[in-house]
Design a protein around this motif. Sequence first.
Motif, PDB file in Angstrom:
ATOM      1  N   PHE A   1       2.902 -23.462  32.684  1.00  0.00           N
ATOM      2  CA  PHE A   1       2.627 -24.157  31.418  1.00  0.00           C
ATOM      3  C   PHE A   1       3.959 -24.658  30.894  1.00  0.00           C
ATOM      4  N   ASP A   2       4.008 -25.924  30.467  1.00  0.00           N
ATOM      5  CA  ASP A   2       5.280 -26.472  29.962  1.00  0.00           C
ATOM      6  C   ASP A   2       5.261 -26.692  28.451  1.00  0.00           C
ATOM      7  N   GLY A   3       4.272 -26.099  27.790  1.00  0.00           N
ATOM      8  CA  GLY A   3       4.154 -26.276  26.347  1.00  0.00           C
ATOM      9  C   GLY A   3       3.098 -27.312  26.000  1.00  0.00           C
ATOM     10  N   ARG A   4       2.735 -28.141  27.001  1.00  0.00           N
ATOM     11  CA  ARG A   4       1.685 -29.160  26.787  1.00  0.00           C
ATOM     12  C   ARG A   4       0.625 -29.071  27.886  1.00  0.00           C
ATOM     13  N   ARG A   5       1.115 -29.066  29.128  1.00  0.00           N
ATOM     14  CA  ARG A   5       0.194 -29.070  30.268  1.00  0.00           C
ATOM     15  C   ARG A   5       0.210 -27.720  30.967  1.00  0.00           C
ATOM     16  N   GLU A   6      -0.941 -27.355  31.516  1.00  0.00           N
ATOM     17  CA  GLU A   6      -1.051 -26.125  32.297  1.00  0.00           C
ATOM     18  C   GLU A   6      -1.580 -26.496  33.676  1.00  0.00           C
ATOM     19  N   GLU A   7      -0.953 -25.935  34.715  1.00  0.00           N
ATOM     20  CA  GLU A   7      -1.442 -26.127  36.085  1.00  0.00           C
ATOM     21  C   GLU A   7      -1.471 -24.770  36.768  1.00  0.00           C
ATOM     22  N   SER A   8      -2.409 -24.638  37.664  1.00  0.00           N
ATOM     23  CA  SER A   8      -2.629 -23.359  38.316  1.00  0.00           C
ATOM     24  C   SER A   8      -2.713 -23.581  39.825  1.00  0.00           C
ATOM     25  N   VAL A   9      -2.201 -22.601  40.597  1.00  0.00           N
ATOM     26  CA  VAL A   9      -2.277 -22.723  42.056  1.00  0.00           C
ATOM     27  C   VAL A   9      -2.524 -21.347  42.649  1.00  0.00           C
TER      28      VAL A   9
ATOM     29  N   ILE B   1       9.731 -22.566  41.092  1.00  0.00           N
ATOM     30  CA  ILE B   1       9.569 -22.564  39.628  1.00  0.00           C
ATOM     31  C   ILE B   1      10.945 -22.746  39.015  1.00  0.00           C
ATOM     32  N   GLY B   2      11.145 -23.892  38.402  1.00  0.00           N
ATOM     33  CA  GLY B   2      12.414 -24.171  37.740  1.00  0.00           C
ATOM     34  C   GLY B   2      12.459 -23.535  36.364  1.00  0.00           C
ATOM     35  N   PRO B   3      13.587 -23.682  35.674  1.00  0.00           N
ATOM     36  CA  PRO B   3      13.706 -23.101  34.335  1.00  0.00           C
ATOM     37  C   PRO B   3      12.747 -23.755  33.341  1.00  0.00           C
ATOM     38  N   GLY B   4      12.416 -23.013  32.301  1.00  0.00           N
ATOM     39  CA  GLY B   4      11.688 -23.599  31.180  1.00  0.00           C
ATOM     40  C   GLY B   4      10.185 -23.626  31.314  1.00  0.00           C
ATOM     41  N   LEU B   5       9.640 -23.022  32.365  1.00  0.00           N
ATOM     42  CA  LEU B   5       8.179 -23.025  32.516  1.00  0.00           C
ATOM     43  C   LEU B   5       7.612 -21.643  32.203  1.00  0.00           C
ATOM     44  N   TRP B   6       6.600 -21.630  31.364  1.00  0.00           N
ATOM     45  CA  TRP B   6       5.875 -20.386  31.095  1.00  0.00           C
ATOM     46  C   TRP B   6       5.024 -20.058  32.313  1.00  0.00           C
ATOM     47  N   ARG B   7       5.088 -18.805  32.801  1.00  0.00           N
ATOM     48  CA  ARG B   7       4.293 -18.437  33.970  1.00  0.00           C
ATOM     49  C   ARG B   7       3.465 -17.192  33.711  1.00  0.00           C
ATOM     50  N   GLU B   8       2.262 -17.247  34.262  1.00  0.00           N
ATOM     51  CA  GLU B   8       1.377 -16.071  34.253  1.00  0.00           C
ATOM     52  C   GLU B   8       0.831 -15.914  35.668  1.00  0.00           C
TER      53      GLU B   8
ATOM     54  N   TYR C   1      15.117 -14.326  29.506  1.00  0.00           N
ATOM     55  CA  TYR C   1      13.663 -14.371  29.340  1.00  0.00           C
ATOM     56  C   TYR C   1      13.282 -14.860  27.938  1.00  0.00           C
ATOM     57  N   ILE C   2      12.216 -15.640  27.864  1.00  0.00           N
ATOM     58  CA  ILE C   2      11.520 -15.894  26.597  1.00  0.00           C
ATOM     59  C   ILE C   2      10.145 -15.256  26.769  1.00  0.00           C
ATOM     60  N   ARG C   3       9.907 -14.161  26.050  1.00  0.00           N
ATOM     61  CA  ARG C   3       8.663 -13.408  26.258  1.00  0.00           C
ATOM     62  C   ARG C   3       7.655 -13.626  25.140  1.00  0.00           C
ATOM     63  N   ASP C   4       8.046 -14.383  24.110  1.00  0.00           N
ATOM     64  CA  ASP C   4       7.157 -14.656  22.983  1.00  0.00           C
ATOM     65  C   ASP C   4       6.581 -16.064  23.164  1.00  0.00           C
ATOM     66  N   ARG C   5       5.264 -16.128  23.380  1.00  0.00           N
ATOM     67  CA  ARG C   5       4.635 -17.420  23.695  1.00  0.00           C
ATOM     68  C   ARG C   5       4.770 -18.418  22.534  1.00  0.00           C
ATOM     69  N   GLU C   6       4.640 -17.925  21.298  1.00  0.00           N
ATOM     70  CA  GLU C   6       4.761 -18.839  20.149  1.00  0.00           C
ATOM     71  C   GLU C   6       6.169 -19.418  20.076  1.00  0.00           C
ATOM     72  N   GLN C   7       7.157 -18.560  20.302  1.00  0.00           N
ATOM     73  CA  GLN C   7       8.551 -19.034  20.302  1.00  0.00           C
ATOM     74  C   GLN C   7       8.755 -20.041  21.428  1.00  0.00           C
ATOM     75  N   TYR C   8       8.158 -19.750  22.596  1.00  0.00           N
ATOM     76  CA  TYR C   8       8.284 -20.660  23.738  1.00  0.00           C
ATOM     77  C   TYR C   8       7.713 -22.038  23.376  1.00  0.00           C
ATOM     78  N   ILE C   9       6.532 -22.046  22.781  1.00  0.00           N
ATOM     79  CA  ILE C   9       5.884 -23.324  22.458  1.00  0.00           C
ATOM     80  C   ILE C   9       6.711 -24.079  21.412  1.00  0.00           C
ATOM     81  N   ARG C  10       7.261 -23.357  20.432  1.00  0.00           N
ATOM     82  CA  ARG C  10       8.118 -24.012  19.429  1.00  0.00           C
ATOM     83  C   ARG C  10       9.336 -24.644  20.106  1.00  0.00           C
ATOM     84  N   ASN C  11       9.981 -23.910  21.025  1.00  0.00           N
ATOM     85  CA  ASN C  11      11.180 -24.421  21.723  1.00  0.00           C
ATOM     86  C   ASN C  11      10.845 -25.604  22.616  1.00  0.00           C
ATOM     87  N   ALA C  12       9.631 -25.578  23.195  1.00  0.00           N
ATOM     88  CA  ALA C  12       9.247 -26.619  24.157  1.00  0.00           C
ATOM     89  C   ALA C  12       8.989 -27.947  23.474  1.00  0.00           C
ATOM     90  N   ARG C  13       8.762 -27.935  22.165  1.00  0.00           N
ATOM     91  CA  ARG C  13       8.431 -29.185  21.446  1.00  0.00           C
ATOM     92  C   ARG C  13       9.654 -30.082  21.314  1.00  0.00           C
TER      93      ARG C  13
END
Length: 134
Positions: free
Chosen positions: A73-81, A92-99, A122-134
């Motif tokens: 997830f890059d803050g806007r789009r999510e892809e799964s494999v 997986i490069g820097p800056g991508l949220w992974r689950e 690490y950025i472990r807080d999803r809300e913080q991640y989404i704020r930073n990704a904007r």
Amino acid sequence: MTAPLVQLVDIPQHGDARGGLSVAELGGALPFLVRRVYWIHGTKPGVSRGFHAHKELRQFCVCVAGSVRMSLFDGRREESVVLDSSAKGLLIGPGLWREIHDFSSDSVLMVLADAEYDESDYIRDREQYIRNAR
Ligand code: T46
């Protein structure tokens, strides 16, 4: 055209009548020097892992046994494999949220990383991640 989040790399196969042999080397499947290797195994039923992004770290993930589903997830789009082959590596490069979900009971996910473990990366807080990704 936006670049895909999922970047799969073919891993050269040198198996023969004796069985399989897969190679990830610098200048081949691997785009960086490896400074750390870890593997995730024996994952309990129903467990998901990850739920973080990295500021700088680059990683190359190979499911060498069983299967897992990696969601990026890059803050806007999510892809799964689904990773279910030792012939494919996920970069997986820097800056991508992974689950990581849907671990099969026999799964072994090997991860090659370009840096030593550093919790401050690490950025472990999803809300913080989404704020930073904007
Ligand atoms: C990632 C996904 C795919 C270390 O001490 N050294 C290490 O190299 C690693 C990877 C972890 N640890 C410690 C830190 C935690 O106390 O092991 C414990 C479990 O780590 P974590 O909860 O971060 O594990 P996952 O599976 O959620 O995430 C791991 C990696 O940490 C991460 O970089 O991208 O696998």
